[in-house]
Write a protein that holds these residues in place. Structure first.
Motif, PDB file in Angstrom:
ATOM      1  N   GLU A  32       0.824  -1.203   0.000  1.00  0.00           N
ATOM      2  CA  GLU A  32       0.000   0.000   0.000  1.00  0.00           C
ATOM      3  C   GLU A  32       0.864   1.262   0.000  1.00  0.00           C
ATOM      4  O   GLU A  32       0.571   2.236  -0.712  1.00  0.00           O
ATOM      5  CB  GLU A  32      -0.940  -0.011   1.200  1.00  0.00           C
ATOM      6  CG  GLU A  32      -1.995  -1.106   1.117  1.00  0.00           C
ATOM      7  CD  GLU A  32      -2.918  -1.144   2.316  1.00  0.00           C
ATOM      8  OE1 GLU A  32      -4.007  -1.736   2.201  1.00  0.00           O
ATOM      9  OE2 GLU A  32      -2.546  -0.583   3.373  1.00  0.00           O
ATOM     10  N   ALA A  44      -5.683   0.662  -8.465  1.00  0.00           N
ATOM     11  CA  ALA A  44      -4.728   0.236  -9.487  1.00  0.00           C
ATOM     12  C   ALA A  44      -5.416  -0.488 -10.630  1.00  0.00           C
ATOM     13  O   ALA A  44      -6.385  -1.221 -10.435  1.00  0.00           O
ATOM     14  CB  ALA A  44      -3.657  -0.662  -8.875  1.00  0.00           C
ATOM     15  N   TYR A  67       2.495   1.835  -3.474  1.00  0.00           N
ATOM     16  CA  TYR A  67       1.494   2.305  -4.428  1.00  0.00           C
ATOM     17  C   TYR A  67       1.217   3.794  -4.207  1.00  0.00           C
ATOM     18  O   TYR A  67       1.192   4.587  -5.170  1.00  0.00           O
ATOM     19  CB  TYR A  67       0.213   1.491  -4.288  1.00  0.00           C
ATOM     20  CG  TYR A  67      -0.911   1.984  -5.162  1.00  0.00           C
ATOM     21  CD1 TYR A  67      -1.028   1.548  -6.477  1.00  0.00           C
ATOM     22  CD2 TYR A  67      -1.842   2.903  -4.686  1.00  0.00           C
ATOM     23  CE1 TYR A  67      -2.049   2.012  -7.300  1.00  0.00           C
ATOM     24  CE2 TYR A  67      -2.865   3.373  -5.503  1.00  0.00           C
ATOM     25  CZ  TYR A  67      -2.967   2.928  -6.799  1.00  0.00           C
ATOM     26  OH  TYR A  67      -3.966   3.399  -7.604  1.00  0.00           O
ATOM     27  N   ILE A 127       6.625  -1.776  -6.854  1.00  0.00           N
ATOM     28  CA  ILE A 127       5.511  -1.916  -5.921  1.00  0.00           C
ATOM     29  C   ILE A 127       5.687  -3.148  -5.038  1.00  0.00           C
ATOM     30  O   ILE A 127       5.525  -3.099  -3.818  1.00  0.00           O
ATOM     31  CB  ILE A 127       4.175  -2.014  -6.685  1.00  0.00           C
ATOM     32  CG1 ILE A 127       3.958  -0.790  -7.587  1.00  0.00           C
ATOM     33  CG2 ILE A 127       3.019  -2.194  -5.708  1.00  0.00           C
ATOM     34  CD1 ILE A 127       3.756   0.494  -6.862  1.00  0.00           C
ATOM     35  N   ARG A 171       1.819   7.017  -6.701  1.00  0.00           N
ATOM     36  CA  ARG A 171       0.713   7.885  -7.081  1.00  0.00           C
ATOM     37  C   ARG A 171       1.024   9.354  -6.753  1.00  0.00           C
ATOM     38  O   ARG A 171       0.796  10.262  -7.565  1.00  0.00           O
ATOM     39  CB  ARG A 171      -0.558   7.473  -6.346  1.00  0.00           C
ATOM     40  CG  ARG A 171      -1.323   6.335  -6.968  1.00  0.00           C
ATOM     41  CD  ARG A 171      -2.065   6.787  -8.202  1.00  0.00           C
ATOM     42  NE  ARG A 171      -3.129   5.851  -8.564  1.00  0.00           N
ATOM     43  CZ  ARG A 171      -3.706   5.799  -9.738  1.00  0.00           C
ATOM     44  NH1 ARG A 171      -3.318   6.622 -10.698  1.00  0.00           N
ATOM     45  NH2 ARG A 171      -4.660   4.934 -10.001  1.00  0.00           N
ATOM     46  N   LEU A 227      -4.042  -4.026  -4.306  1.00  0.00           N
ATOM     47  CA  LEU A 227      -3.732  -2.849  -5.119  1.00  0.00           C
ATOM     48  C   LEU A 227      -4.971  -2.343  -5.856  1.00  0.00           C
ATOM     49  O   LEU A 227      -5.175  -1.124  -5.978  1.00  0.00           O
ATOM     50  CB  LEU A 227      -2.612  -3.182  -6.097  1.00  0.00           C
ATOM     51  CG  LEU A 227      -1.289  -3.580  -5.437  1.00  0.00           C
ATOM     52  CD1 LEU A 227      -0.297  -4.083  -6.477  1.00  0.00           C
ATOM     53  CD2 LEU A 227      -0.693  -2.412  -4.660  1.00  0.00           C
ATOM     54  N   PHE A 244      -0.593  -1.997 -12.504  1.00  0.00           N
ATOM     55  CA  PHE A 244       0.399  -2.876 -11.899  1.00  0.00           C
ATOM     56  C   PHE A 244       0.762  -4.004 -12.857  1.00  0.00           C
ATOM     57  O   PHE A 244      -0.114  -4.668 -13.426  1.00  0.00           O
ATOM     58  CB  PHE A 244      -0.160  -3.463 -10.596  1.00  0.00           C
ATOM     59  CG  PHE A 244       0.735  -4.469  -9.928  1.00  0.00           C
ATOM     60  CD1 PHE A 244       1.958  -4.094  -9.394  1.00  0.00           C
ATOM     61  CD2 PHE A 244       0.350  -5.803  -9.831  1.00  0.00           C
ATOM     62  CE1 PHE A 244       2.780  -5.018  -8.776  1.00  0.00           C
ATOM     63  CE2 PHE A 244       1.156  -6.737  -9.216  1.00  0.00           C
ATOM     64  CZ  PHE A 244       2.386  -6.341  -8.683  1.00  0.00           C
TER      65      PHE A 244
END
Length: 420
Positions: A38, A76, A41, A279, A45, A71, A57
């Motif tokens: 998390e 995502a 990600y 990620i 962003r 995700l 992803f």
């Protein structure tokens, strides 16, 4: 950053001690930290905030449904390279409109499945593929959203097996040929030209190749606009590297985003991003148990119950993974060189040569770091070894998100002919 830390001398995944997982699951196994997935990600962003973008992803890095769902719940999309990955992404909750289909060998059947699903775009990598897709779309009475993957002929400083942006690589359409192919695509009534795509390789730790490639693509986009072909999407792939070796600090999402803004930000297109390793890589460990220590004539061997079938990267790419004793050792403990190997009957089944480690003994647990990407997803049953299980941790909770199959399940797809 990751969420694997020592507490009271024991390595934990978030709030769960690894020995507790080993007792529940058996070894070897993969463990993923939800908090790391998390965080990575969100950091990615945030780096692109204010710039129109879609983060898809790369499922080839880690296709576990629970990882992808984690995700997808954050917004995502998915970059897929097979119909199987596309179906897995949909099962994990990724909206079809956020799925990009890449890859050089898409079959007509896969194209049809993607078009029926209504995905965001299909990245076409050759002129014959373009013609096949146009035919499939026409037969279905659908319009195919197409981005042409262009090869910018830029060398990335990475392992030769994961470099994809040179003219001699199998991926993409030659940059000089691209305007003519775009014109052909725009003339085909069953296609909608939505964008341009590129991907120059993986585990890249220098911004210069990205800047060079993006600059060439910007020139192409501007030239196409002059021809009356305006692109909505610029798919820049993935490839940003992670620190496999402790103490190294490769550029992060902020530096990467700065290069994107400088080279492509003025074009007004949505940037499609396809990170995978960045990620998931440091969100996972491979936990293994020491089978024995072998004293050779000139070398010492630490033999683990994990093998190259569980983690292929060292054998395939000569990749480095940090090896952590699960039980912490005093800082003053002496270190000795040792080869860390697995049980597979291949000399290549070696995780490290001459690695400096403290004294470890039979039964001890070790964790191989940065194993959340291109680990479990590349695993096999070579030597009759079952697929390694995967565990997802969330705070103090954990769940076995892929269990270890037994021999009966492994053999369920096989049958003997009647003459035997």
């Amino acid at each position: 950053m990751h969420h694997f830390t020592y507490r009271d001398g024991v390595l934990h995944a978030e709030d769960v001690a690894l020995p507790r997982l080993a007792e529940a699951v058996g070894t070897p196994f993969y463990v993923y930290a939800t908090a790391t997935l998390e965080r990575h990600y969100r950091v990615f962003r945030q780096a692109f905030e204010g710039l129109p973008h879609e983060l898809c992803f790369a499922m080839k890095a880690n296709g576990n449904l629970a990882v992808v769902r984690t995700l997808a719940n954050l917004g995502a999309g998915a970059d897929v390279v097979s119909a199987g990955e596309m179906e897995m992404a949909l099962m994990a909750g990724v909206p079809a409109g956020r799925i990009v289909f890449s890859g050089v060998g898409k079959t007509a059947e896969e194209m049809a499945r993607a078009l029926k699903a209504g995905i965001l775009q299909i990245n076409v990598e050759s002129e014959p593929e373009l013609e096949t897709l146009a035919g499939v779309a026409a037969e279905l009475g659908l319009t195919a959203p197409v981005a042409l993957r262009v090869n910018p002929d830029v060398a990335a400083d990475t392992h030769h097996k994961i470099a994809t942006g040179k003219a001699e690589d199998k991926f993409g359409i030659d940059l000089d040929r691209a305007p003519a192919v775009f014109a052909r695509a725009a003339a085909l009534p069953s296609l909608e030209v939505t964008g341009v795509a590129l991907h120059i390789g993986s585990q890249i730790t220098d911004m210069a190749p990205f800047a060079a490639a993006f600059g060439r693509i910007a020139g192409l986009v501007e030239g196409l606009k002059g021809q009356g072909i305006a692109l909505k999407h610029i798919d820049i792939g993935g490839g940003l590297g992670i620190p496999y070796i402790e103490g190294t600090t490769p550029p992060g999402p902020a530096e990467y985003a700065a290069v994107v803004r400088q080279t492509l930000g003025h074009l007004g297109a949505t940037i499609v991003l396809e990170p995978g390793r960045l990620i998931a890589g440091n969100a996972g460990l491979l936990v293994s148990r020491v089978v024995r220590v072998k004293e050779g004539t000139s070398r010492r061997f630490l033999i683990l119950d994990a093998g190259m079938n569980d983690l292929l990267r060292p054998a395939m790419y000569e990749a480095h993974h940090h090896i952590h004793p699960v039980q912490a050792v005093p800082g003053e403990a002496p270190l000795r060189p040792i080869d860390v190997v697995g049980p597979v009957c291949e000399s290549g089944d070696t995780f490290a040569r001459g690695r400096l480690l403290p004294e470890l003994k039979e039964g001890d647990l070790v964790a191989l770091g940065s194993a959340g990407a291109y680990g479990a997803v590349m695993a096999s049953t070579y030597n009759g070894r079952p697929l390694v299980p995967e565990v997802l941790v969330n705070g103090g909770r954990f769940h076995i998100v892929r269990r270890r199959p037994d021999l009966k399940e492994m053999l369920a797809l096989e049958s003997l002919p009647d003459w035997l």
